[in-house]
Write an enzyme that holds these catalytic residues in place. Structure first.
Site, PDB file in Angstrom:
ATOM      1  N   ASP B 134      -4.772  -4.775   6.017  1.00  0.00           N
ATOM      2  CA  ASP B 134      -5.390  -3.872   5.045  1.00  0.00           C
ATOM      3  C   ASP B 134      -6.202  -4.719   4.072  1.00  0.00           C
ATOM      4  O   ASP B 134      -5.631  -5.401   3.211  1.00  0.00           O
ATOM      5  CB  ASP B 134      -4.313  -3.078   4.281  1.00  0.00           C
ATOM      6  CG  ASP B 134      -3.639  -2.021   5.157  1.00  0.00           C
ATOM      7  OD1 ASP B 134      -3.602  -2.205   6.398  1.00  0.00           O
ATOM      8  OD2 ASP B 134      -3.132  -1.026   4.613  1.00  0.00           O
ATOM      9  N   LYS B 197      -9.590   3.373   4.233  1.00  0.00           N
ATOM     10  CA  LYS B 197      -8.439   3.661   3.380  1.00  0.00           C
ATOM     11  C   LYS B 197      -8.927   3.844   1.958  1.00  0.00           C
ATOM     12  O   LYS B 197      -9.833   3.131   1.514  1.00  0.00           O
ATOM     13  CB  LYS B 197      -7.456   2.489   3.509  1.00  0.00           C
ATOM     14  CG  LYS B 197      -6.245   2.536   2.601  1.00  0.00           C
ATOM     15  CD  LYS B 197      -5.289   1.374   2.928  1.00  0.00           C
ATOM     16  CE  LYS B 197      -4.232   1.209   1.846  1.00  0.00           C
ATOM     17  NZ  LYS B 197      -3.361   0.036   2.071  1.00  0.00           N
ATOM     18  N   LYS B 233      -6.740   6.560   6.128  1.00  0.00           N
ATOM     19  CA  LYS B 233      -5.483   6.322   5.414  1.00  0.00           C
ATOM     20  C   LYS B 233      -5.652   6.560   3.925  1.00  0.00           C
ATOM     21  O   LYS B 233      -6.163   5.697   3.207  1.00  0.00           O
ATOM     22  CB  LYS B 233      -4.988   4.887   5.660  1.00  0.00           C
ATOM     23  CG  LYS B 233      -3.694   4.564   4.904  1.00  0.00           C
ATOM     24  CD  LYS B 233      -3.184   3.174   5.229  1.00  0.00           C
ATOM     25  CE  LYS B 233      -2.015   2.796   4.304  1.00  0.00           C
ATOM     26  NZ  LYS B 233      -1.581   1.397   4.498  1.00  0.00           N
TER      27      LYS B 233
END
Lengths: 507, 297
Positions: B134, B197, B233
């Protein structure tokens, strides 16, 4: 329809993603991997077998009882009587008496107090009113709960505020009520149209005889109960039931000082003819064929929502519906591809299910009219796109539909369908958009979608329509005047303007 | 050649917030609720990102990730998300469980470090065995208008990831407008993001429904234009089961049911899991458990 091509780019190097790529299938699957369980709202409120007229503060039996049908099940909801000349006369006399003996001369603050009370009581009984509205009308509970009933309360509360401020509404002029208003309202927003008519009339000091539509009389009876409970003096609002013949008796009654009608252009013209030369005031809110104009610089995903709100809100039973989509040709494919995907998520069915987006068509007669115009669209050569969704076996339902390949001469581009059917046309330049949008006998509403503020305002100024929305559609507020140009009628409802038809303004 | 941002549709703030709010009106009951709870557990990236994280804390989190509740019907979560130094601990604990190990590399959460340092962090984290990285985008460069630099950095980090999946955190709370979110989503996808995300969870606002909707719409357009599937996400601020299924509704009705899988949708959260477990028991037994019976991990 081809896949949306917003921009043609090659995937960046290293972005191929291996097994994650699905090279050829670019369709989204709106399937049943996670089906929503039924979430029906229950009706726990009793509905009587019969409801009479509401005259001089009391429910009064009558003759010529007829049934109101739940359009989603075709079951009888209740019965109401048909008002003949005698009943109408009695209602008008009751209204006249209430006008002269109490309402006209009641201090504005006192009238306002009662209107506030009505608004608050509508809020308190909102769930009941929403459920009953959906049962009688067929509209999804989502809309009756979140749109209709809150707006009904808001309308009473808004005009309650004007009741003691009328002398400031039109500075420099003095104002007085007109007398007895005869009001005829349609079936598409039974409670909301009642509120639009009754609230300003009462705030301005007039009394009312109102006729709800024959297919949707139920919630008006609840509103009458609220009037009684709120302490509205007898005779200030009187309700007579019946179909067109009763409406004709009401609007042509010599004891009426002002007529307000919302309904079809056809009937509006008859009323105007009948009232010519009588000196009685008239406002008409009639049909529409609103254009929703999407420019190539529009926020496309939100424009799709505006199209949905414009034509599939309330099954398209909306006089100000955006029933014509005018889209700039260079984004037409992209927009319609998005519209197809959005349409695939619409849920048609039981109006009482909280997840239903599109409920029942209000009556068999209306369904037949929609069928007829859709058949005309196909016969005239337009291409029909319709959601292939299941619909209940019983009841009056129509799948969300749009037509492409529509020309300005097609009936579906000119006539009001009053159903979930959209006619799509393309344009090349802003001038052409304006010309197409205004090329209609109607002039009630229009929507403009553009990211450019200057364009929004310049196009809005060129619209011959009473309501023009910018980057939204079918947004309502009691403070905002609503009404038509051309064959969509005249007079304004809502806002300060909405007081004018109910006031004698002098000096 | 330097990267040029392709034209993306503008976003109307009022209308997109209205649309996002409409998804919260879906009524999720009975069987749909049970399914939503199971989906939610399977899509959670169970996260701990604290300076005070210790091997013991991560170990407890991993145990919870694999078996969130006594009820064996409760599935394990999608992944555990930890700082790079904790990847080893998580891997040992999760071996063979199917629960992935995700790690926040690239000078999380600010991203304010030298590119070679960030690349090195990514490489080393992947070498340790992290399944998913991430990363945070360079908001400094973004806000200064250096779109090409943001793109190229993501592309080189994607390369450094090798087999690991890359989730690109836009930190939408720092981008200011939905238009910027839409553009940044496009850049991240063009540069090779496997997931986009919303947030680090360290900035407020974190994930919101409208910001997620804007990103889902970007994913949809990218899918149509290229055929490439990108996952989504939302992270930060999603604390209740009800909030979680509002996101699921939005995904279902924007990208279709095919996105309702942990391969394409994740929820970054820490406290969400316990609320889902409460609701799970409620759905199973008809009454609420005491929060005291749930572990705080």
């Amino acid at each position: 329809m081809d896949a949306t091509k917003l921009h043609a780019i090659d995937p960046a190097p290293g972005a191929s993603g291996g097994a994650r790529s699905i090279p050829d299938v670019r369709e989204l699957l709106f399937g049943d991997l996670w089906p929503y369980a039924p979430a029906p709202e229950r009706n726990v409120w009793p509905i009587a077998e019969r409801y009479g007229h509401f005259l001089d503060g009391e429910f009064v039996d009558g003759d010529g009882w007829f049934a109101s049908v739940n359009p989603a099940t075709e079951e009888v909801v209740t019965h109401v009587p048909t008002a003949d000349a005698k009943v109408v006369d009695r209602a008008v006399k009751a209204a006249r008496s209430a006008y002269e003996t109490c309402w006209r001369d009641m201090p504005g603050a006192e009238r306002g107090k009662i209107l506030y009370r009505i608004g608050r009581m509508i809020q308190e009984r909102s769930r009941e009113l929403a459920v009953l509205e959906s049962i009688d009308n067929g509209k999804p509970i989502k809309e009756s709960r979140d749109v209709d009933v809150p707006l009904v309360a808001a309308h009473f509360l808004y005009y309650a505020g004007w009741a003691d401020k009328l002398r400031y509404a039109f500075p420099g002029a003095s104002v007085a009520p007109i007398g007895v208003a005869g009001q005829v309202i349609p079936w598409n927003f039974p409670l909301l149209m009642a509120a639009w008519k009754i609230a300003p009339a009462l705030a301005a000091g007039n009394t009312v005889v109102i006729k709800p539509a024959e297919t949707t009389p139920l919630t008006m009876t609840r509103l009458c109960e609220i009037f009684v409970e709120a302490g509205l003096p007898p005779g200030v609002v009187n309700v007579v039931h019946g179909a067109g013949a009763t409406g004709k008796l009401l609007v042509e009654h010599p004891g009426i000082d002002k007529v307000a009608f919302t309904g079809s252009t056809e009937v509006g013209k008859l009323i105007q003819r009948a009232l010519a030369g009588t000196g009685r005031r008239l406002t008409l809110e009639l049909g529409g064929k609103g254009a929703n104009i999407v420019f190539d610089d529009a926020p496309l995903d939100q424009a799709v929502e505006g199209i949905v709100a414009g034509i599939w809100f309330n099954q398209g039973h909306v006089c100000c519906a955006g029933s014509r989509l005018l889209v700039q040709e260079n984004v037409a494919d992209a927009l319609l591809a998005k519209l197809d995907e959005r349409m695939a998520t619409l849920r048609v069915g039981d109006p009482l299910d909280k997840n239903t987006d599109i409920g029942a068509i209000n009556s068999r007669a209306q369904l037949e009219k929609i069928d007829e115009l859709v058949a005309a669209g196909r016969d005239e050569g337009a291409d029909m796109h319709q959601l292939a969704c299941p619909i209940p076996e019983r009841g009056f339902f129509f799948r969300p539909t749009y037509f492409t390949g529509v020309t300005q001469s097609h009936r579906i581009a000119r006539e009001e369908i009053f159903g979930p059917v959209l006619a799509v046309q393309t344009f090349r330049t802003p001038d052409e958009a304006v010309q197409l949008a205004n090329n209609t006998p109607y002039g009630l509403s229009a929507g403009i979608w553009s990211d450019k503020g200057s364009k929004l305002f310049s196009i809005a100024g060129a619209m011959r329509a009473g309501v023009v929305w910018g980057n939204t559609f079918n947004a309502f507020d009691p403070g905002s005047p609503f009404g038509g140009y051309k064959e969509s009628g005249f007079g304004r409802e809502g806002g300060r303007h909405g007081l004018l038809p109910y006031l004698e303004v002098t000096g | 050649m330097s990267y040029v941002l392709p034209p993306v549709p503008s976003v109307d703030q009022v209308a997109v917030e209205q649309r996002a709010a409409a998804f919260t009106k879906r009524s999720i009951k009975t069987s749909a609720k049970k399914a939503a709870l199971a989906f939610t557990v399977r899509m959670i990236d169970l996260t701990t990102l604290e300076g005070a994280d210790t091997p013991g804390k991560v170990l407890r989190l991993c145990r919870k990730a694999m078996r969130p509740a006594l009820d064996p019907q409760v599935p394990s979560v999608a992944a555990v998300c930890v700082y790079p130094t904790m990847v080893g601990v998580a891997l040992r604990e999760l071996a063979g469980s199917g629960v992935k190990v995700a790690s926040v590399a690239t000078a999380f959460p600010s991203g304010q470090s030298f590119l070679d340092v960030r690349l090195d962090e990514v490489r080393r984290t992947v070498e340790l065995g992290a399944d998913e990285i991430d990363m945070v985008i360079n908001r400094g460069a973004w806000l200064a208008g250096d779109v090409a630099r943001v793109h190229d950095e993501i592309a080189s980090i994607k390369q450094a990831c090798g087999p690991a999946h890359l989730k690109v955190i836009l930190e939408t709370g720092e981008l200011g407008t939905y238009d910027q979110v839409r553009k940044a989503s496009q850049v991240a996808m063009d540069a090779g993001a496997d997931f986009i995300k919303t947030s680090t969870g360290k900035v407020s606002p974190a994930a919101t429904l409208p910001v997620t909707l804007v990103m889902l719409e970007a994913i949809r357009d990218h899918f149509h234009a290229t055929g490439r599937v990108v996952g989504m996400k939302p992270a930060g601020g999603i604390r209740t089961a009800k909030q979680a299924w509002q996101y699921l509704v939005m995904v279902k009705e924007t990208l279709g049911d095919a996105w309702l899988t942990p391969d394409r949708f994740r929820l970054g959260a820490s406290s969400l899991l316990n609320d889902v477990l409460l609701q799970w028991e409620r759905a199973r037994t008809g009454h609420y458990e005491s929060v005291r019976s749930l572990s705080d991990d």
